[in-house]
Design an enzyme around this catalytic site. Sequence first.
Site, PDB file in Angstrom:
ATOM      1  N   GLY A  85       0.835  -1.195   0.000  1.00 39.13           N
ATOM      2  CA  GLY A  85       0.000   0.000   0.000  1.00 39.13           C
ATOM      3  C   GLY A  85       0.864   1.236   0.000  1.00 39.13           C
ATOM      4  CB  ALA A  86       0.222   4.650   1.232  1.00 39.29           C
ATOM      5  CG  LEU A  87       4.629   1.726   5.351  1.00 34.24           C
ATOM      6  CD1 LEU A  87       4.341   2.232   6.762  1.00 34.24           C
ATOM      7  CD2 LEU A  87       4.960   0.240   5.395  1.00 34.24           C
ATOM      8  N   GLY A  88       4.143   0.274   1.992  1.00 39.01           N
ATOM      9  CA  GLY A  88       4.955  -0.782   1.391  1.00 39.01           C
ATOM     10  C   GLY A  88       5.533  -0.369   0.047  1.00 39.01           C
ATOM     11  CG  ASN A  91      -4.652   6.939  12.037  1.00 40.44           C
ATOM     12  OD1 ASN A  91      -5.001   6.768  10.883  1.00 40.44           O
ATOM     13  ND2 ASN A  91      -3.390   7.004  12.403  1.00 40.44           N
ATOM     14  CB  SER A 142      -3.713   5.172   7.150  1.00 40.02           C
ATOM     15  OG  SER A 142      -3.578   4.868   8.532  1.00 40.02           O
ATOM     16  CD  GLU A 158      -3.986  -0.496  10.176  1.00 40.72           C
ATOM     17  OE1 GLU A 158      -3.238  -1.460   9.967  1.00 40.72           O
ATOM     18  OE2 GLU A 158      -3.582   0.682  10.163  1.00 40.72           O
ATOM     19  CG  ASN A 179      -0.338   2.178  11.608  1.00 36.68           C
ATOM     20  OD1 ASN A 179       0.600   2.894  11.934  1.00 36.68           O
ATOM     21  ND2 ASN A 179      -1.168   2.483  10.619  1.00 36.68           N
ATOM     22  CE  LYS A 220       2.981   5.215  12.449  1.00 37.25           C
ATOM     23  NZ  LYS A 220       3.239   4.238  11.369  1.00 37.25           N
TER      24      LYS A 220
END
Lengths: 306, 306
Positions: free
Chosen positions: A9-12, A192, A256, A268, A102, A184
């Site tokens: 996704g956006a991170l990977g 979030n 996210s 999540e 996350n 984090k």
Amino acid sequence: MRIAIVGAGALGLYYGARLQRAGNDVHYLLRSDYQVVKKNGLHVYSVEGDFFLENVQGYLTSEEIGEVDLVLVGLKTFANHRYNELIKPLLHEQTIILTLQNGLGNEEALAECFGPDRVLGGVAFLCSNRGEPGVIHHLGEGRIILGEYNSPETNRVEKIAKLFRESGVPCRAVADLKKARWEKLIWNIPFNGICALMLCPVDTLLRHPGSRGLVIDIMSEVIEAANAQGISEKIKHSLADDMVKFTEGLGSYKPSMLIDRQESRPLELQAIFQFPLTAAIRKGIRMPKVEELYNLLDLSENGFTV
Amino acid sequence: MRIAIVGAGALGLYYGARLQRAGNDVHYLLRSDYQVVKKNGLHVYSVEGDFFLENVQGYLTSEEIGEVDLVLVGLKTFANHRYNELIKPLLHEQTIILTLQNGLGNEEALAECFGPDRVLGGVAFLCSNRGEPGVIHHLGEGRIILGEYNSPETNRVEKIAKLFRESGVPCRAVADLKKARWEKLIWNIPFNGICALMLCPVDTLLRHPGSRGLVIDIMSEVIEAANAQGISEKIKHSLADDMVKFTEGLGSYKPSMLIDRQESRPLELQAIFQFPLTAAIRKGIRMPKVEELYNLLDLSENGFTV
């Protein structure tokens, strides 16, 4: 080093692209982007300079990728029940699994599937979103804090930290991964959570005095809980103000979980809310405002279907 | 007794209709219902038996009504700035003003406009909704608790209580109006607040374990705050369970604040949230979950327009 990206996704996709651009042999497990990325490559529009990867080694199954030296896990945590199916085909005797997911509970779940010794954890402070298929927007930050899950600090953590640094990703190996995870969460839980619940970007929250105050209150609760977890150094309450100031610089950033809700994906909630709440209660700490936010989000996700 | 109903919504029309049906001379200040009610009368569909009033004395201005002996105020509290305009034309020397509005601060505001001596307060435990113009649905309850705002308990309170009782409305005069106000807040704050925020009826909340727990937590906070207000007798925490049980009997009931939000009216945040939060803080009591709910509701109402 042969690397697999699971959860692209956006991170990977962002970290995979950085690693590939620096010359690593990166293989991506793709789904919705597969056709477009295979045909047109991967575009990264980054605050640090745009780049384009023409040839991307994309696959639809882990079996096609085969064994790798490093698995980088960027899955949404609600897909963690698929660890075995997605990761097992990638493993040889020495394969390292690094989760950049996350919240809490991911290293534990990986250790349960594949043994604790090959598991590393990383906390990614990254602002990125997906654009159309094959496009990643890197909006800010990007640094990673890495640590062993189970073993004492090893050489391999530093080696992987170096791999990221040589790919243009600020990365630091630490002995106390837990502290980074909680740091984090101090950001993730309020931003979030409230943005997903109220369907608004971060600047809407920060402009309204009531919700701005709520963000700070929630951060304070999480800092209290974090400091009860036996971390190496107490987190200062002033971190809340610093994070708010930093977030003001992000403009209309969408966390996210807001995007997940807008795109009707699961939230999540377990990794970002439920596990931290449980960890806090185990140390005798209540986080009432976090609890409420969790209850309301869970209601929005699970309460409207009978 | 000549009576004026100011704020002829689901509450004002219901009590007005009961009083008129028992033979009182009731005059209604109407707005959206004016044409239909004048032409077709007023239908009350009630759990206690339906009835119909063919001739309803409806008006568009208070001047047309003129002086009355009793003003029954059922306005939404966000319209309290209109007290002078709407009520002044109705007053003679001895006119009593009875507010049946939600939350805190209404008697005080009336006293400021018209002097404290003519002000009575009432807490209405009523489940009613409006249907199409000229139609009221009475879904449950209906009892009123009455008290003086400023004067020592007087004969007139008992007289008005009797007026309601003779109209089929259970009504009791009490010395401690404040306690009754807070008792209603114990219900209003969680159910009005969460239903309005999440856009769902009460049974959706009570079916979901997380939000059901949140309702109880919020009730507990309000009970703590109420018991710090110098009321005549402490409120037991078991009231929360009783109220939840009672509310389960209401089915898919929509609290008024939910309907206000669905119909794009302002929310009664000041009377139901802000004044109680301030009253609690004055006594050194924090209500964190109430605060959060208020902040989120206020964000939903005021945070999205710049």
